[in-house]
Design an enzyme around this catalytic site. Structure first.
Site, short mmCIF file in Angstrom:
data_model
loop_
_atom_site.label_atom_id
_atom_site.label_comp_id
_atom_site.label_asym_id
_atom_site.label_seq_id
_atom_site.Cartn_x
_atom_site.Cartn_y
_atom_site.Cartn_z
N ASN A 136 0.82 -1.22 0.00
CA ASN A 136 0.00 0.00 0.00
C ASN A 136 0.86 1.27 0.00
O ASN A 136 0.36 2.36 0.24
CB ASN A 136 -0.95 0.01 1.21
CG ASN A 136 -0.21 0.08 2.54
OD1 ASN A 136 1.03 0.00 2.59
ND2 ASN A 136 -0.94 0.23 3.63
N HIS A 138 3.34 1.96 2.09
CA HIS A 138 3.87 2.42 3.38
C HIS A 138 5.38 2.26 3.44
O HIS A 138 5.96 1.41 2.75
CB HIS A 138 3.17 1.74 4.57
CG HIS A 138 3.56 0.31 4.83
ND1 HIS A 138 2.71 -0.57 5.47
CD2 HIS A 138 4.67 -0.41 4.55
CE1 HIS A 138 3.31 -1.75 5.58
NE2 HIS A 138 4.49 -1.68 5.03
N GLU A 143 1.49 4.32 7.49
CA GLU A 143 0.43 3.91 6.57
C GLU A 143 -0.16 5.15 5.89
O GLU A 143 -0.11 6.26 6.45
CB GLU A 143 -0.68 3.21 7.37
CG GLU A 143 -0.22 2.02 8.20
CD GLU A 143 -0.04 0.74 7.38
OE1 GLU A 143 0.28 0.83 6.18
OE2 GLU A 143 -0.22 -0.34 7.95
P1 PGA Z 1 8.21 -7.17 3.05
O1 PGA Z 1 7.68 -5.91 3.86
O2 PGA Z 1 9.70 -6.96 2.84
O3 PGA Z 1 7.94 -8.33 3.96
O4 PGA Z 1 7.47 -7.24 1.77
C1 PGA Z 1 8.03 -4.63 3.44
C2 PGA Z 1 7.27 -3.59 4.23
O5 PGA Z 1 6.10 -3.82 4.57
O6 PGA Z 1 7.83 -2.52 4.48
#
Ligand code: PGA
Length: 265
Positions: A136, A138, A143
């Site tokens: 998304n 973030h 967020e």
């Molecule tokens: P991920 O998470 O490396 O497990 O995809 C990245 C994040 O949410 O910042």
């Protein structure tokens, strides 16, 4: 300015960049991230330490975030993650490790956040911040729609992030719904930023971050305001970016990486 590197081997590229930082400044302050993406990078760093080509002896680290509430010893805590994937295998001084305390009582989180920011400042500020990106958009647990001048604070996770993180837990209901996270302003204060992403589920977030309008709707688009960001992604995460505008031979990056890669400005 954002420099985007597309490579099948994000681990080698990113580890080499981090290695250069630590060799140039052995007392570097590193900002570190959890998640699946940096694991292969940390594996490379561990190899480099074990081959004596890199040392974390004088390095100071600050992690981006931690779930709340969670005990440091909980296997799902980001402290446990960092120990398992990096800290227990390198020569870092444990006193130099900083991760937000997932057990600070709710009424003390605001004070804790001020202390965390102060500790970063007292250490001299972050030299290089490693980041992942959420599907998304973030960065850390900022967020949408997080303010770009936000600082370390208590946050609620979105349904999307809870769903994304459920793969690490037995049941979706087990995923914590709150966290303490560095803010976007904290991240932008780093001297240099290294953002990593792989896989098709990150393609839209990467496009919005790099090519979209600068907007709190995509927290990672704040990186367009920073002067020294390197985004290292694989072809799947790059799939929605505009056509390649330049192709550089690897040695032009001064990183000595052999594979050809593509670079956008
Ligand atoms: P991920 O998470 O490396 O497990 O995809 C990245 C994040 O949410 O910042």
């Amino acid at each position: 300015m954002i420099t985007t590197i597309i490579t099948d081997d994000i681990a080698s590229y990113a580890a080499q960049l981090i290695g250069e930082q630590l060799r140039a400044k052995p007392k570097s302050v590193l900002g570190l991230a959890t998640g699946s993406t940096p694991i292969s990078v940390y594996d490379r760093l561990i190899e480099m330490v074990q081959c004596d080509t890199l040392s974390f002896k004088n390095v100071v680290t600050f992690n981006l975030d931690e779930y709340h509430p969670i005990q440091a010893e909980d296997p799902q805590s980001y402290m446990s993650f960092m120990r398992e994937h990096l800290f227990d295998h390198i020569d870092i001084d444990k006193m130099n490790i900083h991760i937000p305390n997932g057990m600070v009582p709710a009424e003390d989180v605001a004070d804790f956040a001020i202390q965390y920011e102060k500790a970063i400042g007292d250490a001299g500020g972050i030299d290089l911040q490693v980041l992942g990106i959420g599907s998304n958009g973030h960065i850390a647990f900022n967020e949408p729609p997080s303010e770009f001048d936000s600082r370390t604070r208590y946050v609620s996770l979105t349904d999307q992030t809870i769903a994304d993180n459920a793969r690490f837990f037995e049941r979706r209901e087990d995923v914590p719904i709150h966290a303490i996270t560095m803010g976007i302003g904290t991240i932008l204060a780093a001297r240099r930023i290294l953002m990593l992403a792989t896989g098709p589920t990150k393609a839209m977030a990467i496009k919005n971050a790099i090519e979209g309008s600068v907007s709190t709707a995509c927290p990672a688009s704040a990186l367009q305001l920073h002067r020294a960001v390197t985004v290292v992604i694989d072809a799947n995460a790059a799939a929605l970016l505009m056509p390649v505008t330049a192709v550089l031979e690897a040695d032009e990056t001064n990183l000595g990486i052999q594979d050809e890669h593509h670079i956008w400005w």
